[in-house]
Write an enzyme that holds these catalytic residues in place. Sequence first.
Site, PDB file in Angstrom:
ATOM      1  CB  CYS A  70      -1.115  -0.028   1.050  1.00 56.78           C
ATOM      2  SG  CYS A  70      -0.258   0.200   3.040  1.00 56.78           S
ATOM      3  CB  CYS A  73       6.933   0.539   3.942  1.00 59.29           C
ATOM      4  SG  CYS A  73       5.643  -0.951   4.491  1.00 59.29           S
ATOM      5  CB  CYS A 168       3.488  -7.015   3.184  1.00 60.26           C
ATOM      6  SG  CYS A 168       1.984  -6.309   2.989  1.00 60.26           S
ATOM      7  CB  CYS A 201       1.386  -3.765   9.823  1.00 57.74           C
ATOM      8  SG  CYS A 201       0.760  -3.099   8.404  1.00 57.74           S
ATOM      9  CG  HIS A 239       3.348  -7.607  28.764  1.00 58.77           C
ATOM     10  ND1 HIS A 239       1.688  -7.498  29.001  1.00 58.77           N
ATOM     11  CD2 HIS A 239       3.463  -8.541  29.745  1.00 58.77           C
ATOM     12  CE1 HIS A 239       1.582  -7.678  29.772  1.00 58.77           C
ATOM     13  NE2 HIS A 239       2.835  -8.700  29.969  1.00 58.77           N
ATOM     14  CB  CYS A 242       3.764  -2.333  28.226  1.00 57.43           C
ATOM     15  SG  CYS A 242       2.219  -1.078  28.050  1.00 57.43           S
ATOM     16  CB  CYS A 250      -3.409  -3.567  31.235  1.00 59.78           C
ATOM     17  SG  CYS A 250      -2.988  -4.641  31.104  1.00 59.78           S
ATOM     18  CB  CYS A 256      -3.230  -5.934  24.717  1.00 55.35           C
ATOM     19  SG  CYS A 256      -1.776  -4.654  24.119  1.00 55.35           S
ATOM     20  CB  CYS A 265       6.231  -0.141  19.376  1.00 52.31           C
ATOM     21  SG  CYS A 265       5.288  -1.997  19.328  1.00 52.31           S
ATOM     22  CB  CYS A 277      -0.479   0.338  19.361  1.00 52.04           C
ATOM     23  SG  CYS A 277      -0.483   0.287  17.077  1.00 52.04           S
ATOM     24  CB  CYS A 284      -0.082  -4.185  21.352  1.00 46.67           C
ATOM     25  SG  CYS A 284       1.145  -5.774  20.006  1.00 46.67           S
ATOM     26  CB  CYS A 287       1.396  -5.025  13.011  1.00 45.33           C
ATOM     27  SG  CYS A 287       2.830  -4.234  13.098  1.00 45.33           S
TER      28      CYS A 287
HETATM   29  S1  SF4 Z   1      -1.652  -2.679  27.528  1.00 46.90           S
HETATM   30 FE1  SF4 Z   1      -0.820  -4.748  26.616  1.00 46.90          FE
HETATM   31  S2  SF4 Z   1       1.510  -4.405  26.208  1.00 46.90           S
HETATM   32 FE2  SF4 Z   1       0.587  -3.122  28.003  1.00 46.90          FE
HETATM   33  S3  SF4 Z   1       0.444  -4.447  29.913  1.00 46.90           S
HETATM   34 FE3  SF4 Z   1      -1.272  -4.148  28.550  1.00 46.90          FE
HETATM   35  S4  SF4 Z   1      -0.810  -6.597  27.992  1.00 46.90           S
HETATM   36 FE4  SF4 Z   1       0.688  -5.850  28.323  1.00 46.90          FE
HETATM   37  S1  SF4 Z   2       0.591  -4.088  16.817  1.00 45.01           S
HETATM   38 FE1  SF4 Z   2       1.880  -3.360  18.761  1.00 45.01          FE
HETATM   39  S2  SF4 Z   2       4.050  -4.318  17.527  1.00 45.01           S
HETATM   40 FE2  SF4 Z   2       2.239  -3.801  15.726  1.00 45.01          FE
HETATM   41  S3  SF4 Z   2       3.760  -1.077  16.426  1.00 45.01           S
HETATM   42 FE3  SF4 Z   2       1.239  -1.236  17.601  1.00 45.01          FE
HETATM   43  S4  SF4 Z   2       1.406  -2.147  19.682  1.00 45.01           S
HETATM   44 FE4  SF4 Z   2       3.990  -2.141  18.107  1.00 45.01          FE
END
Ligand code: SF4
Ligand code: SF4
Length: 306
Positions: A70, A73, A168, A201, A239, A242, A250, A256, A265, A277, A284, A287
């Site tokens: 698409c 990237c 991709c 992605c 995780h 995070c 959470c 997630c 990320c 995200c 999450c 991706c």
């Molecule tokens: S929001 Fe998602 S990545 Fe963050 S602590 Fe909770 S499960 Fe883990």
């Molecule tokens: S989907 Fe998950 S791995 Fe991908 S950019 Fe978002 S938080 Fe990061």
Amino acid sequence: MKPEDKLEDGLEDKIDELVERKGVTRRDFMKFCGLMAATLGLEASFIPKIAQAIASAPRPPIVWLQFAECTGCTEALLRTADPFIDDLLLDKVSAEYHETLMAAAGDAATACLDSAVSKYAGQFLCFVEGAIPTANGGVYGMIGGKTMLQVAREVLPKAKKVISIGTCASYGGLPAAAGGVTGAKGVKDATGISTINLPGCPPNAVNIAALIVNYLLNNQMPRTDRDGRPVFAYANKVHSQCPRRGTNWCLKGFGCKGPLAAHNCPSVKYNGGTSWCVQADAPCKNCTTPGFWDISAPFFDYSGSY
Ligand code: SF4
Ligand code: SF4
């Protein structure tokens, strides 16, 4: 002593020219070099070396192919808020062929690709964006009268290294999701050629820049995991990094996939380090993993169970 103070003679002028052209300050440039060092897991003492590499290392020739994708990237790389990331692609490498960036089209573009591949055979880095359709001989993806599969088979064996940009190209991504008829596959699976994979992605522009900086520094690709992903960006699970872990905020109860996803990320973030995200209250979706469109669905799960 500040890292700037350790720059070699002659670099000052090059850096001054660079920051003046970008309309930013020398401090901004050194901050970017610091970001690259942190992303690559290097100590701060490497910052002057990174500055030197960005300002004066020989420019590797790059051929950037786009298949079933698409253009997200490329957009992620070019639309970054960081003025030095697009500069890495546009000025610090020699982009011999990039369909989105080049002025040529049609036969002229094809001739440009042929010329670059032949002139830099064995030397160019080949960045690939997008999956490769393989069903029915690859007829679901055509460029200039050739299938994408054919283009890949002709070009990739002549590259010094092949880098798959985005999920991709790395593993098939959306074009390979269940129900598709094109037989789309990631570059390695479609061609059998080994690749460095930068999935996401979209992928994070900071990681693409860090890969290029690492190459300018060491003239080699970074260490990778079993899925071909550079360890500097994919060694840890989302995780585990995070800031919402163990808090009432959470998103685990909303589907997630952070415990499954390998990506940096949470620390590097997107959009110039603005957000990512989970920070934007989106679970999450994992991706960066092979088959994520199928194995991660539904992306949002409000059942409260994980
Ligand atoms: S929001 Fe998602 S990545 Fe963050 S602590 Fe909770 S499960 Fe883990
Ligand atoms: S989907 Fe998950 S791995 Fe991908 S950019 Fe978002 S938080 Fe990061």
